[in-house]
Scaffold this motif. Structure first.
Motif, PDB file in Angstrom:
ATOM      1  N   GLN A  10      45.088  83.114  84.482  1.00 45.72           N
ATOM      2  CA  GLN A  10      45.387  81.694  84.523  1.00 45.72           C
ATOM      3  C   GLN A  10      46.020  81.186  83.231  1.00 45.72           C
ATOM      4  O   GLN A  10      46.880  80.303  83.269  1.00 45.72           O
ATOM      5  N   VAL A  11      45.625  81.731  82.105  1.00 47.39           N
ATOM      6  CA  VAL A  11      46.206  81.306  80.832  1.00 47.39           C
ATOM      7  C   VAL A  11      47.675  81.705  80.769  1.00 47.39           C
ATOM      8  O   VAL A  11      48.554  80.906  80.407  1.00 47.39           O
ATOM      9  N   ALA A  13      49.636  82.392  83.317  1.00 44.95           N
ATOM     10  CA  ALA A  13      50.372  81.660  84.354  1.00 44.95           C
ATOM     11  C   ALA A  13      50.672  80.236  83.919  1.00 44.95           C
ATOM     12  O   ALA A  13      51.766  79.718  84.144  1.00 44.95           O
ATOM     13  N   GLU A  14      49.701  79.589  83.282  1.00 41.63           N
ATOM     14  CA  GLU A  14      49.895  78.206  82.842  1.00 41.63           C
ATOM     15  C   GLU A  14      50.970  78.126  81.762  1.00 41.63           C
ATOM     16  O   GLU A  14      51.805  77.218  81.764  1.00 41.63           O
ATOM     17  N   GLY A  15      50.952  79.080  80.826  1.00 37.74           N
ATOM     18  CA  GLY A  15      51.979  79.100  79.788  1.00 37.74           C
ATOM     19  C   GLY A  15      53.361  79.317  80.357  1.00 37.74           C
ATOM     20  O   GLY A  15      54.335  78.673  79.943  1.00 37.74           O
ATOM     21  N   LYS A  17      54.271  78.614  83.444  1.00 35.78           N
ATOM     22  CA  LYS A  17      54.622  77.413  84.207  1.00 35.78           C
ATOM     23  C   LYS A  17      55.169  76.330  83.287  1.00 35.78           C
ATOM     24  O   LYS A  17      56.183  75.691  83.610  1.00 35.78           O
ATOM     25  N   GLN A  18      54.529  76.099  82.159  1.00 36.78           N
ATOM     26  CA  GLN A  18      54.992  75.075  81.234  1.00 36.78           C
ATOM     27  C   GLN A  18      56.387  75.387  80.717  1.00 36.78           C
ATOM     28  O   GLN A  18      57.247  74.496  80.619  1.00 36.78           O
ATOM     29  N   THR A  21      58.881  74.857  83.619  1.00 37.63           N
ATOM     30  CA  THR A  21      59.026  73.436  83.901  1.00 37.63           C
ATOM     31  C   THR A  21      59.923  72.772  82.858  1.00 37.63           C
ATOM     32  O   THR A  21      60.803  71.973  83.191  1.00 37.63           O
ATOM     33  N   MET A  29      51.992  77.214  91.330  1.00 34.74           N
ATOM     34  CA  MET A  29      51.238  78.318  90.724  1.00 34.74           C
ATOM     35  C   MET A  29      49.982  78.596  91.531  1.00 34.74           C
ATOM     36  O   MET A  29      49.224  77.685  91.855  1.00 34.74           O
ATOM     37  N   HIS A  31      46.772  81.877  92.070  1.00 36.81           N
ATOM     38  CA  HIS A  31      46.171  83.024  91.401  1.00 36.81           C
ATOM     39  C   HIS A  31      45.610  84.045  92.382  1.00 36.81           C
ATOM     40  O   HIS A  31      44.923  84.976  91.975  1.00 36.81           O
ATOM     41  N   ASP A 182      51.410  70.349  92.891  1.00 31.28           N
ATOM     42  CA  ASP A 182      50.417  69.587  92.142  1.00 31.28           C
ATOM     43  C   ASP A 182      51.015  68.320  91.539  1.00 31.28           C
ATOM     44  O   ASP A 182      50.385  67.638  90.735  1.00 31.28           O
TER      45      ASP A 182
END
Length: 222
Positions: A10-11, A13-15, A17-18, A21, A29, A31, A182
């Motif tokens: 998740q970490v 993936a979030e990075g 994604k940011q 974006t 996203m 998991h 989201d």
């Protein structure tokens, strides 16, 4: 351009994604491979970023499902499985590209754009309309080679309009394409972006409102 990231870290993936974006992509996203398989049955994407070590359904099995169903969605594998035979297996099963972890987000973004250009069968990454040219790789708009400043969301709306010139597209289609699941972009907000584009680009930007249906970008003069 709408992208789905399937990555169980998740970490990471979030990075990613940011970063994507910020580069102008609309990013969803998940998991879990099973959830990813389900959403791919009804949601259209321009690209899938696929980890192989997913819970629910392994990434290789998900890729096999896609290609067995003749789904030609571009797939960029992002995986810690870095052995040659593993990379070959992913590519032979239908992945379009393969990048090993760890990676730099800028490289993923560059490869993502290259895959989308390739599958859209454009010789380059530039969309043209009259004296306007939009470079989708650089996310920049030019008029007679001079830069035109637009906000990120306005650029995304413009790109979708240019990609669908001479076709009527609805507010819902635009909202769906430029947002992730989201985010909550009300189709009414699309009217605001359209209004801003008309004001900034002028009368030569021949965007017609088709009552009850949406918008039609008519052929540019000349």
């Amino acid at each position: 351009m709408r992208v789905l990231i399937l990555e169980d870290n998740q970490v990471l993936a979030e990075g990613l994604k940011q970063a994507m974006t910020s580069a102008g992509f609309a990013v969803d996203m998940l998991h879990d491979g099973k959830q990813g398989s389900q959403i791919l049955q009804y949601q259209e994407y321009d690209l899938l970023l696929l980890d192989l070590g997913l819970p629910g359904i392994d990434g290789i099995d998900l890729l096999r499902q896609l290609r067995s169903a003749n789904n030609q969605l571009p797939v960029l594998i992002i995986s810690a499985r870095d052995q040659l035979d593993q990379r070959i297996e992913g590519l032979e099963l239908g992945a379009d590209d393969y990048i090993c972890k760890p990676f730099e987000p800028d490289e993923v973004i560059a490869r993502a754009r290259a895959l989308i250009r390739r599958t859209s069968q454009r010789a380059d990454s530039v969309l043209r309309y009259g004296d306007l040219s939009f470079n989708s790789s650089q996310r920049k708009l030019f008029r007679n080679n001079q830069p035109v400043e637009l906000h990120r969301r306005e650029l995304s709306v413009l790109e979708y309009l240019l990609s669908n010139a001479d076709r009527v597209i609805s507010k819902d289609q635009i909202a769906d394409h430029i947002s992730s699941f989201d985010e909550d972009i009300n189709p009414i907000a699309i009217e605001t972006y359209i209004s801003r584009l008309r004001k900034k680009l002028g009368k030569q930007f021949r965007l017609k409102t088709v009552r009850g249906l949406g918008y039609l970008l008519e052929p540019a003069d000349g």
